[in-house]
Design a protein around this motif. Structure first.
Motif, PDB file in Angstrom:
ATOM      1  N   GLN A 137       0.834  -1.203   0.000  1.00 57.47           N
ATOM      2  CA  GLN A 137       0.000   0.000   0.000  1.00 57.47           C
ATOM      3  C   GLN A 137       0.871   1.256   0.000  1.00 57.47           C
ATOM      4  OE1 GLN A 137      -3.187   0.475  -0.299  1.00 57.47           O
ATOM      5  NE2 GLN A 137      -3.476   2.548   0.416  1.00 57.47           N
ATOM      6  N   LEU A 138       1.904   1.269   0.824  1.00 51.57           N
ATOM      7  CA  LEU A 138       2.767   2.452   0.899  1.00 51.57           C
ATOM      8  C   LEU A 138       3.574   2.625  -0.384  1.00 51.57           C
ATOM      9  CD1 LEU A 138       3.207   4.741   2.804  1.00 51.57           C
ATOM     10  CD2 LEU A 138       4.983   3.431   3.939  1.00 51.57           C
ATOM     11  N   ALA A 139       3.994   1.545  -1.000  1.00 48.12           N
ATOM     12  CA  ALA A 139       4.699   1.641  -2.281  1.00 48.12           C
ATOM     13  C   ALA A 139       3.780   2.218  -3.353  1.00 48.12           C
ATOM     14  CB  ALA A 139       5.221   0.273  -2.704  1.00 48.12           C
ATOM     15  N   ARG A 140       2.531   1.821  -3.333  1.00 54.43           N
ATOM     16  CA  ARG A 140       1.542   2.365  -4.285  1.00 54.43           C
ATOM     17  C   ARG A 140       1.373   3.864  -4.067  1.00 54.43           C
ATOM     18  NH1 ARG A 140      -4.118   3.112  -4.271  1.00 54.43           N
ATOM     19  NH2 ARG A 140      -4.925   3.141  -6.394  1.00 54.43           N
ATOM     20  N   MET A 141       1.377   4.283  -2.813  1.00 54.01           N
ATOM     21  CA  MET A 141       1.236   5.706  -2.511  1.00 54.01           C
ATOM     22  C   MET A 141       2.419   6.494  -3.061  1.00 54.01           C
ATOM     23  SD  MET A 141      -0.305   5.416   1.358  1.00 54.01           S
ATOM     24  CE  MET A 141      -0.020   7.136   1.726  1.00 54.01           C
ATOM     25  N   THR A 142       3.596   5.924  -3.002  1.00 59.45           N
ATOM     26  CA  THR A 142       4.784   6.589  -3.549  1.00 59.45           C
ATOM     27  C   THR A 142       4.620   6.802  -5.045  1.00 59.45           C
ATOM     28  OG1 THR A 142       6.141   5.614  -1.813  1.00 59.45           O
ATOM     29  CG2 THR A 142       7.286   6.410  -3.772  1.00 59.45           C
ATOM     30  N   THR A 143       4.066   5.832  -5.739  1.00 57.23           N
ATOM     31  CA  THR A 143       3.801   5.963  -7.170  1.00 57.23           C
ATOM     32  C   THR A 143       2.755   7.041  -7.431  1.00 57.23           C
ATOM     33  OG1 THR A 143       4.330   3.629  -7.501  1.00 57.23           O
ATOM     34  CG2 THR A 143       3.069   4.719  -9.234  1.00 57.23           C
ATOM     35  N   LEU A 144       1.709   7.077  -6.626  1.00 60.88           N
ATOM     36  CA  LEU A 144       0.644   8.065  -6.803  1.00 60.88           C
ATOM     37  C   LEU A 144       1.127   9.490  -6.547  1.00 60.88           C
ATOM     38  CD1 LEU A 144      -2.278   6.169  -5.049  1.00 60.88           C
ATOM     39  CD2 LEU A 144      -1.995   6.557  -7.504  1.00 60.88           C
ATOM     40  N   ALA A 145       2.129   9.650  -5.720  1.00 61.50           N
ATOM     41  CA  ALA A 145       2.636  10.984  -5.388  1.00 61.50           C
ATOM     42  C   ALA A 145       3.154  11.710  -6.615  1.00 61.50           C
ATOM     43  CB  ALA A 145       3.743  10.882  -4.337  1.00 61.50           C
ATOM     44  N   ALA A 146       3.487  10.956  -7.650  1.00 64.01           N
ATOM     45  CA  ALA A 146       4.039  11.551  -8.865  1.00 64.01           C
ATOM     46  C   ALA A 146       3.008  12.298  -9.694  1.00 64.01           C
ATOM     47  CB  ALA A 146       4.705  10.473  -9.716  1.00 64.01           C
ATOM     48  N   GLY A 147       1.721  12.172  -9.402  1.00 63.73           N
ATOM     49  CA  GLY A 147       0.805  12.903 -10.256  1.00 63.73           C
ATOM     50  C   GLY A 147      -0.675  12.711 -10.043  1.00 63.73           C
ATOM     51  N   ASP A 148      -1.082  12.023  -9.002  1.00 66.31           N
ATOM     52  CA  ASP A 148      -2.507  11.832  -8.780  1.00 66.31           C
ATOM     53  C   ASP A 148      -2.837  12.141  -7.321  1.00 66.31           C
ATOM     54  OD1 ASP A 148      -5.165  11.098  -8.744  1.00 66.31           O
ATOM     55  OD2 ASP A 148      -4.838   9.178  -9.771  1.00 66.31           O
ATOM     56  N   PRO A 149      -2.912  13.430  -6.973  1.00 69.12           N
ATOM     57  CA  PRO A 149      -3.126  13.791  -5.565  1.00 69.12           C
ATOM     58  C   PRO A 149      -4.445  13.280  -4.988  1.00 69.12           C
ATOM     59  CG  PRO A 149      -3.109  15.755  -6.961  1.00 69.12           C
ATOM     60  CD  PRO A 149      -2.748  14.587  -7.822  1.00 69.12           C
ATOM     61  N   GLU A 150      -5.485  13.190  -5.803  1.00 65.86           N
ATOM     62  CA  GLU A 150      -6.770  12.688  -5.293  1.00 65.86           C
ATOM     63  C   GLU A 150      -6.659  11.227  -4.897  1.00 65.86           C
ATOM     64  OE1 GLU A 150     -11.076  11.980  -7.225  1.00 65.86           O
ATOM     65  OE2 GLU A 150     -10.337  14.041  -7.372  1.00 65.86           O
ATOM     66  N   ALA A 151      -6.038  10.431  -5.744  1.00 72.32           N
ATOM     67  CA  ALA A 151      -5.849   9.014  -5.428  1.00 72.32           C
ATOM     68  C   ALA A 151      -4.879   8.851  -4.256  1.00 72.32           C
ATOM     69  CB  ALA A 151      -5.344   8.258  -6.653  1.00 72.32           C
ATOM     70  N   LEU A 152      -3.871   9.727  -4.169  1.00 73.25           N
ATOM     71  CA  LEU A 152      -2.937   9.682  -3.045  1.00 73.25           C
ATOM     72  C   LEU A 152      -3.673   9.966  -1.734  1.00 73.25           C
ATOM     73  CD1 LEU A 152      -0.116   9.445  -1.840  1.00 73.25           C
ATOM     74  CD2 LEU A 152       0.235  11.867  -2.406  1.00 73.25           C
ATOM     75  N   ALA A 153      -4.543  10.969  -1.740  1.00 71.65           N
ATOM     76  CA  ALA A 153      -5.314  11.300  -0.539  1.00 71.65           C
ATOM     77  C   ALA A 153      -6.198  10.126  -0.126  1.00 71.65           C
ATOM     78  CB  ALA A 153      -6.148  12.555  -0.769  1.00 71.65           C
ATOM     79  N   ALA A 154      -6.828   9.469  -1.088  1.00 69.11           N
ATOM     80  CA  ALA A 154      -7.682   8.319  -0.779  1.00 69.11           C
ATOM     81  C   ALA A 154      -6.854   7.162  -0.213  1.00 69.11           C
ATOM     82  CB  ALA A 154      -8.444   7.879  -2.027  1.00 69.11           C
ATOM     83  N   ALA A 155      -5.691   6.913  -0.807  1.00 72.66           N
ATOM     84  CA  ALA A 155      -4.821   5.844  -0.312  1.00 72.66           C
ATOM     85  C   ALA A 155      -4.310   6.170   1.085  1.00 72.66           C
ATOM     86  CB  ALA A 155      -3.663   5.623  -1.281  1.00 72.66           C
ATOM     87  N   ALA A 156      -3.982   7.437   1.328  1.00 71.74           N
ATOM     88  CA  ALA A 156      -3.523   7.847   2.660  1.00 71.74           C
ATOM     89  C   ALA A 156      -4.629   7.668   3.692  1.00 71.74           C
ATOM     90  CB  ALA A 156      -3.037   9.295   2.625  1.00 71.74           C
ATOM     91  N   THR A 157      -5.863   7.945   3.305  1.00 73.59           N
ATOM     92  CA  THR A 157      -6.997   7.752   4.216  1.00 73.59           C
ATOM     93  C   THR A 157      -7.158   6.274   4.564  1.00 73.59           C
ATOM     94  OG1 THR A 157      -8.117   9.720   3.407  1.00 73.59           O
ATOM     95  CG2 THR A 157      -9.500   8.048   4.476  1.00 73.59           C
ATOM     96  N   ARG A 158      -7.013   5.404   3.566  1.00 73.95           N
ATOM     97  CA  ARG A 158      -7.104   3.962   3.841  1.00 73.95           C
ATOM     98  C   ARG A 158      -5.969   3.512   4.768  1.00 73.95           C
ATOM     99  NH1 ARG A 158      -8.486   4.160  -1.579  1.00 73.95           N
ATOM    100  NH2 ARG A 158      -6.430   3.477  -2.254  1.00 73.95           N
ATOM    101  N   LEU A 159      -4.758   4.034   4.525  1.00 71.94           N
ATOM    102  CA  LEU A 159      -3.632   3.687   5.386  1.00 71.94           C
ATOM    103  C   LEU A 159      -3.866   4.190   6.803  1.00 71.94           C
ATOM    104  CD1 LEU A 159      -0.812   2.518   5.806  1.00 71.94           C
ATOM    105  CD2 LEU A 159       0.118   4.706   5.046  1.00 71.94           C
ATOM    106  N   LYS A 160      -4.404   5.397   6.934  1.00 74.72           N
ATOM    107  CA  LYS A 160      -4.712   5.956   8.249  1.00 74.72           C
ATOM    108  C   LYS A 160      -5.658   5.028   9.002  1.00 74.72           C
ATOM    109  CE  LYS A 160      -8.071   8.730   8.502  1.00 74.72           C
ATOM    110  NZ  LYS A 160      -9.035   9.814   8.407  1.00 74.72           N
ATOM    111  N   ARG A 161      -6.710   4.566   8.347  1.00 80.87           N
ATOM    112  CA  ARG A 161      -7.682   3.683   8.978  1.00 80.87           C
ATOM    113  C   ARG A 161      -7.030   2.376   9.426  1.00 80.87           C
ATOM    114  NH1 ARG A 161     -12.525   4.644   4.619  1.00 80.87           N
ATOM    115  NH2 ARG A 161     -13.094   6.728   5.339  1.00 80.87           N
ATOM    116  N   ALA A 162      -6.219   1.819   8.561  1.00 84.46           N
ATOM    117  CA  ALA A 162      -5.550   0.559   8.890  1.00 84.46           C
ATOM    118  C   ALA A 162      -4.585   0.755  10.051  1.00 84.46           C
ATOM    119  CB  ALA A 162      -4.814   0.025   7.672  1.00 84.46           C
ATOM    120  N   ALA A 163      -3.796   1.813  10.001  1.00 85.23           N
ATOM    121  CA  ALA A 163      -2.824   2.060  11.063  1.00 85.23           C
ATOM    122  C   ALA A 163      -3.530   2.242  12.402  1.00 85.23           C
ATOM    123  CB  ALA A 163      -1.968   3.278  10.712  1.00 85.23           C
TER     124      ALA A 163
END
Length: 170
Positions: A95-121
């Motif tokens: 999940q975190l590796a995917r977020m690193t990829t998203l940081a390159a150009g999809d802030p909306e998807a990055l925010a959604a992935a960060a929210t999922r990571l927040k919930r899991a953490a």
């Protein structure tokens, strides 16, 4: 929120989802199916952010709160809890590796992935990682995202070590 019921009719699933549950599972439930459901929602419902920040301060901003997993053991037993922890440990680096990829150009998807990571953490008691994911979700286009993601990777490594060392209290 994952709805568990002995009634496996389609209407039961519809009713559970309509009442606000995120996923549905019919009994009998196995540790593997519960782990899959938890992985799909990455920790379930988001906790109150103010309460989470207050909890971090009250605990001295500890990285890991074992009481979270102890409560899970109380709810579903030690064996299934360890299975779910192992599933989390396997999925979160991906999940975190995917977020690193998203940081390159999809802030909306990055925010959604960060929210999922927040919930899991939060769901596994990784308080610092949850706070860092919350901050990233709130500002996915801020400067220094790459550094923040590296910090989060370090937090995750520390958290995984602590999760692997955790044992249920008697």
């Amino acid at each position: 929120i994952i709805g568990l019921t002995a009634n496996a009719l389609r209407d039961s699933e519809t009713h559970c989802l309509a009442s606000g549950m995120t996923r549905f599972a019919a009994k009998p439930i196995s540790a593997a199916r519960l782990g899959e459901a938890l992985a799909r929602v990455l920790g379930g419902a988001a906790p109150d952010q103010a309460a989470g920040a207050a909890a971090m301060q009250a605990r001295g901003a500890r990285h890991f709160d074992p009481a979270v997993l102890d409560r899970l053991v109380h709810d579903i037993a030690a064996g299934p809890t360890l299975d779910v922890v192992n599933h989390f440990v396997a999925l979160m680096p991906i999940q975190l590796a995917r977020m690193t990829t998203l940081a390159a150009g999809d802030p909306e998807a990055l925010a959604a992935a960060a929210t999922r990571l927040k919930r899991a953490a939060h769901g596994f008691g990784l308080l610092r990682l949850a706070q860092a994911a919350t901050e990233l979700a709130e500002a996915p286009t801020a400067d220094g995202i790459e550094g923040r993601l590296r910090d989060m990777q370090a937090m995750l490594r520390t958290g995984i070590d602590e999760l692997r060392a955790w044992r249920p209290t008697a």
